[in-house]
Design a protein around this motif. Structure first.
Motif, PDB file in Angstrom:
ATOM      1  N   UNK A  83       0.839  -1.198   0.000  1.00  0.00           N
ATOM      2  CA  UNK A  83       0.000   0.000   0.000  1.00  0.00           C
ATOM      3  C   UNK A  83       0.877   1.253   0.000  1.00  0.00           C
ATOM      4  N   UNK A 108     -17.174   0.697   5.286  1.00  0.00           N
ATOM      5  CA  UNK A 108     -15.953   0.151   4.687  1.00  0.00           C
ATOM      6  C   UNK A 108     -15.782  -1.304   5.064  1.00  0.00           C
ATOM      7  N   UNK A 129     -14.498  -2.277  -1.280  1.00  0.00           N
ATOM      8  CA  UNK A 129     -14.607  -3.703  -0.946  1.00  0.00           C
ATOM      9  C   UNK A 129     -15.850  -4.343  -1.558  1.00  0.00           C
ATOM     10  N   UNK A 130     -16.815  -3.501  -2.036  1.00  0.00           N
ATOM     11  CA  UNK A 130     -18.051  -4.056  -2.592  1.00  0.00           C
ATOM     12  C   UNK A 130     -17.964  -4.242  -4.106  1.00  0.00           C
ATOM     13  N   UNK A 132     -15.733   3.641  10.125  1.00  0.00           N
ATOM     14  CA  UNK A 132     -15.610   2.775   8.943  1.00  0.00           C
ATOM     15  C   UNK A 132     -16.876   1.949   8.730  1.00  0.00           C
ATOM     16  N   UNK A 166      -5.041  -3.582  -4.333  1.00  0.00           N
ATOM     17  CA  UNK A 166      -4.555  -2.696  -3.286  1.00  0.00           C
ATOM     18  C   UNK A 166      -5.264  -1.355  -3.283  1.00  0.00           C
ATOM     19  N   UNK A 167      -6.574  -1.382  -3.510  1.00  0.00           N
ATOM     20  CA  UNK A 167      -7.349  -0.153  -3.313  1.00  0.00           C
ATOM     21  C   UNK A 167      -7.314   0.138  -1.824  1.00  0.00           C
ATOM     22  N   UNK A 168      -7.179   1.418  -1.473  1.00  0.00           N
ATOM     23  CA  UNK A 168      -7.102   1.762  -0.060  1.00  0.00           C
ATOM     24  C   UNK A 168      -8.468   1.528   0.573  1.00  0.00           C
ATOM     25  N   UNK A 169      -8.550   0.598   1.531  1.00  0.00           N
ATOM     26  CA  UNK A 169      -9.879   0.160   1.997  1.00  0.00           C
ATOM     27  C   UNK A 169     -10.625   1.216   2.797  1.00  0.00           C
ATOM     28  N   UNK A 170      -9.905   2.254   3.293  1.00  0.00           N
ATOM     29  CA  UNK A 170     -10.590   3.252   4.111  1.00  0.00           C
ATOM     30  C   UNK A 170     -11.140   4.391   3.274  1.00  0.00           C
ATOM     31  N   UNK A 171     -10.752   4.451   1.996  1.00  0.00           N
ATOM     32  CA  UNK A 171     -11.252   5.514   1.125  1.00  0.00           C
ATOM     33  C   UNK A 171     -12.333   4.966   0.196  1.00  0.00           C
ATOM     34  N   UNK A 172     -13.239   5.839  -0.232  1.00  0.00           N
ATOM     35  CA  UNK A 172     -14.240   5.431  -1.216  1.00  0.00           C
ATOM     36  C   UNK A 172     -13.549   5.235  -2.566  1.00  0.00           C
ATOM     37  N   UNK A 190     -18.878   7.168  -4.668  1.00  0.00           N
ATOM     38  CA  UNK A 190     -19.049   7.045  -3.216  1.00  0.00           C
ATOM     39  C   UNK A 190     -19.038   5.609  -2.721  1.00  0.00           C
ATOM     40  N   UNK A 191     -18.851   4.677  -3.654  1.00  0.00           N
ATOM     41  CA  UNK A 191     -18.913   3.268  -3.259  1.00  0.00           C
ATOM     42  C   UNK A 191     -17.723   2.834  -2.413  1.00  0.00           C
ATOM     43  N   UNK A 192     -17.949   1.828  -1.575  1.00  0.00           N
ATOM     44  CA  UNK A 192     -16.882   1.189  -0.803  1.00  0.00           C
ATOM     45  C   UNK A 192     -16.139   0.243  -1.730  1.00  0.00           C
ATOM     46  N   UNK A 237     -12.374  -2.952   6.106  1.00  0.00           N
ATOM     47  CA  UNK A 237     -11.732  -2.660   7.385  1.00  0.00           C
ATOM     48  C   UNK A 237     -12.522  -3.204   8.553  1.00  0.00           C
TER      49      UNK A 237
END
Lengths: 560, 212
Positions: A453, A554, B135-136, A551, B88-94, B131-133, A557
């Motif tokens: 990351x 999210x 992880x989805x 989160x 490796x998308x940052x999971x805390x950002x949309x 605006x999507x997560x 997380x």
């Protein structure tokens, strides 16, 4: 940049500097050098005075006996629980019940236990219902001369600690595979685990075990509540001398503190020897090939003892709660005749100021510790530093050197420097003990973060600072907050540093609660100990709640 | 020959042993494929080019981008984009936040940045996903977002670390084509590391084999 590079050195200084200075400040008066009291010539007077104290042999025996006893029991129980139950649903249940109990302050757990096992406690009341007693049995259960209740008080708190340390170390050993292999060769569950997993596990939990041994031998707050009085354990006696209005006794106290240090070192040496013996016997046992398939009684025993230990804390807290709202409550009634908020109304306002100081000290000490730990871990990452095994020993040093051995010296130094009795001195002393726990709690998740990351972030043009603040820290929000909660719980539970560095002028919920140990004011104890427990619990609740809220959208997380 | 990515007698050693030695040039819009079994130092090579090489390794030779020597630059100043096999998308950002992380700060103004991100999402067939997560998203969608995040940072070269190996056969071809087409359109030199012959064939460029 260069500041970050110096973070590890600075951290060691903040953590170990006071330990060394405090030890020096204890050694000198122990040999008669204490200029403030006119002691300039080195001599053995304090040592011979200590040796002449008639309670010494018994106090020493108590310290060594309760320390070794509690540690042996806690380790044996942890091992047998894991051996008999690891990987089962019952184990996960026990794990879930025991983990939150880790945050219950020692003093509150000790008071709760006292409320259960005292002659007029819940257990005696239940027996009275069955056996028709009308008055409490005439037995000295609490503060018994053998230190058995002290051992019990230590055991219920050290068991969750060792169990969690074990759980943290286990996954890397792949115990499931080893156990499956052993069982397919015909070994019983417990024997298979003990023979294939434990020998690899023990080196991983050796330092926590040493910390438990050193702590149990020299603990003060639990010993004040549950330990014997005449004589008390050595650590408690040293504290009495240190707090005596007759300042001349401080030198004798210093000598006692040094003796405590030597006792701890001796016990650790003895333990090390025991490790070698057990390893030898264990190898013979493994090579003998016994399958030990019938381990059902052992499994039942270990599970029962573990559940009982958890129950003791939970029921103890319930007893504290019951007394805090009790009106008249005669023996042998199981519940008070009347429920009243009087105790809370009366004590509550008086606890506000200590509660505020408790929170202030915990937050600042944890904040300082967190900043240092993050700086160390980030320096490790950026400069490719590889922490050695020795570094881990240094981290455990403040947990292994007995508090009573160096805090008195630190108190004397603070006195000389004119900072004793200030909240700053108390916070600095708390940082010494908060730091190792914050580090231990955060190091694995921090090092386990997928550094690709960071590579992606850098490749997108972000510098190290942006990657740290915008990627690493937010993604590690949950472990960071857990580390903060651990730090706060450690700080909230500190008794000796607050008492000695605060010079009696800084009051926290813990010093207030422990001060009640000698009196019999159960309602006040109930209110104070519950307030202390709540202040240690609250950060954990927030550490769960905040990431869940922040989160909530999210998925990636949610389990991190 | 000054344009594109040039690896000038690059050599990576670990404790005296040569792990990878390579001398190559990738012209803008071209793809160079490096093949080799696992353990042949493919990922080490990419780490060296991005500037994320573990200090345990020793690097000699030069890495040139459009004639500029970037060997001594930190990763964030090289402007070399990289796609890993995990998105490796940052999971805390949309999804939009991930793209915004890649968008250079020189594009100012919240509205302008939002519009650029919305346009970028349109280009990869994900309009309205800002605006999507992350992880989805499905695997293919994630791969497209990761590609767009990299392209928005305006890289001067693109490195691909087996970026298609996690995708199923149907998606794989689509995503691969999208990546190569975008790289060609932006005239990016591309270095592809893979152990899949099909990837190598689809790239249509030169192939170098590394030994284990």
């Amino acid at each position: 940049m260069s500041l970050l590079r110096r973070a590890p050195a600075l951290t060691l200084l903040v953590m170990l500097g006071p330990v060394c200075a405090g030890l020096a400040g204890t050694v000198l008066p122990a040999f008669g050098i204490m200029p403030a009291l006119g002691g300039i010539e080195p001599g053995l007077t304090p040592v011979s005075e200590l040796a002449a104290w008639p309670g010494l042999p018994r106090a020493v025996a108590l310290s060594v006996g309760t320390g070794l006893g509690a540690t042996l029991l806690a380790l044996a129980l942890t091992t047998l629980i894991c051996a008999g139950w690891q990987g089962t649903r019952a184990f996960r249940w026990l794990e879930r019940v025991l983990s939150p109990l880790l945050s219950v302050p020692h003093a509150a757990a000790a008071f709760g236990l006292a409320f259960l096992i005292a002659p007029s406690g819940w257990i005696a009341r239940a027996l009275a219902q069955l056996l028709g007693w009308e008055r409490p049995p005439d037995l000295l259960i609490l503060q018994d001369p053998w230190g058995l209740s002290l051992i019990a008080g230590l055991l219920v708190k050290e068991l969750p600690f060792l169990l969690l340390m074990t759980l943290a170390a286990l996954p890397a050993l792949r115990p499931g595979q080893s156990l499956a292999t052993a069982r397919s060769l015909g070994y019983g569950r417990s024997a298979g685990w003990l023979k294939t997993v434990f020998p690899r596990l023990y080196p991983q939990i050796r330092l926590p075990v040493y910390a438990v041994l050193a702590f149990s031998m020299s603990v003060v707050d639990v010993a004040l509540i549950l330990g014997p009085n005449t004589p008390p354990t050595l650590a408690v006696q040293v504290l009495r001398w240190m707090n005596d209005p007759d300042l001349a006794l401080r030198m004798r106290g210093a000598a006692g503190a040094i003796l405590q240090l030597l006792l701890t070192l001796g016990a650790l040496g003895l333990w090390r020897l025991g490790e070698a013996v057990v390893a030898r016997l264990g190898r013979a046992w493994i090579e003998a090939g016994g399958r030990a398939q019938r381990d059902a009684p052992l499994r039942a025993l270990s599970f029962g003892a573990g559940a009982l230990s958890a129950l003791a804390i939970i029921l103890g807290l319930a007893a504290l709660g019951a007394w805090s709202v009790a009106g008249f409550w005669g023996f042998p009634a199981m519940l008070p005749d009347a429920i009243t908020a009087t105790s809370w109304m009366k004590q509550g306002p008086q606890l506000l100021s200590p509660a505020g100081d408790t929170a202030l000290i915990a937050l600042v000490a944890t904040g300082v510790a967190l900043a240092l730990v993050l700086a160390c871990l980030e320096a490790e990452h950026r400069f490719g530093l590889r922490p050695s095994a020795r570094a881990l020993w240094l981290l455990y040093l403040p947990l292994i050197v007995p508090q009573i051995a160096f805090l008195p010296g630190l108190q004397i130094l603070a006195l000389v420097a004119g900072v004793d009795g200030t909240i700053t001195a108390v916070i600095a002393a708390h940082v010494i003990f908060v730091l190792p726990y914050v580090f231990l709690s955060l190091a694995d998740p921090y090092r386990g973060w997928d550094v690709r990351h960071a590579t992606v972030g850098h490749a997108l043009g972000a510098g190290p600072a942006r990657v740290f603040w915008r990627l690493r820290l937010p993604m590690l929000l949950r472990p960071v907050l857990t580390a903060v909660a651990v730090g706060c719980a450690v700080s909230v539970g500190q008794f000796l540093p607050t008492l000695l560095l605060g010079g009696g002028r800084v009051q926290t919920l813990t010093t207030e609660a422990v001060a009640l140990a000698s009196g019999g004011a159960r309602r006040v104890i109930g209110v104070t100990a519950l307030a202390q427990t709540a202040s240690a619990f609250l950060p954990f609740a927030l550490a769960l709640l905040i990431p869940a809220l922040v989160w909530r959208n999210r998925k990636g997380l949610r389990h991190g | 020959m000054a344009d594109g990515l040039r690896l000038d007698t690059l050599e990576i050693r670990l404790g005296g042993r040569v792990m990878v030695a390579l001398d190559a040039h990738v012209a803008p819009g071209e793809v160079l494929t490096v093949m080799g079994p696992s353990g042949s130092g493919k990922s080490t090579l990419l780490a060296a080019i991005t500037g994320a090489l573990d200090p345990a390794f020793a690097l000699s030779g030069r890495i040139l981008l459009d004639g500029e020597d970037v060997t001594a630059l930190p990763t964030e100043r090289r402007r070399i984009g990289i796609l890993f096999q995990d998105e490796l998308l940052f999971p805390h950002l949309s999804v939009g936040g991930n793209l915004a992380f890649g968008l250079p700060p020189s594009l100012r103004g919240r509205a302008a940045r939002r519009a650029r991100i919305e346009r970028a999402l349109q280009e990869i067939g994900l309009e309205g996903f800002a605006r999507r997560d992350p992880a989805t998203l499905s695997g293919g969608q994630k791969a497209r977002v990761a590609l767009m995040r990299t392209l928005l940072a305006e890289p001067r070269a693109l490195l691909l670390d087996e970026p298609f190996s996690r995708l199923d056969a149907a998606r794989r071809g689509q995503v691969r084509e999208l990546v190569f087409a975008r790289a060609k359109a932006q005239r990016l030199p591309v270095l592809l590391v893979t152990h899949d012959r099909e990837d190598a064939a689809a790239s249509g460029g030169a192939v170098i084999e590394l030994d284990a």
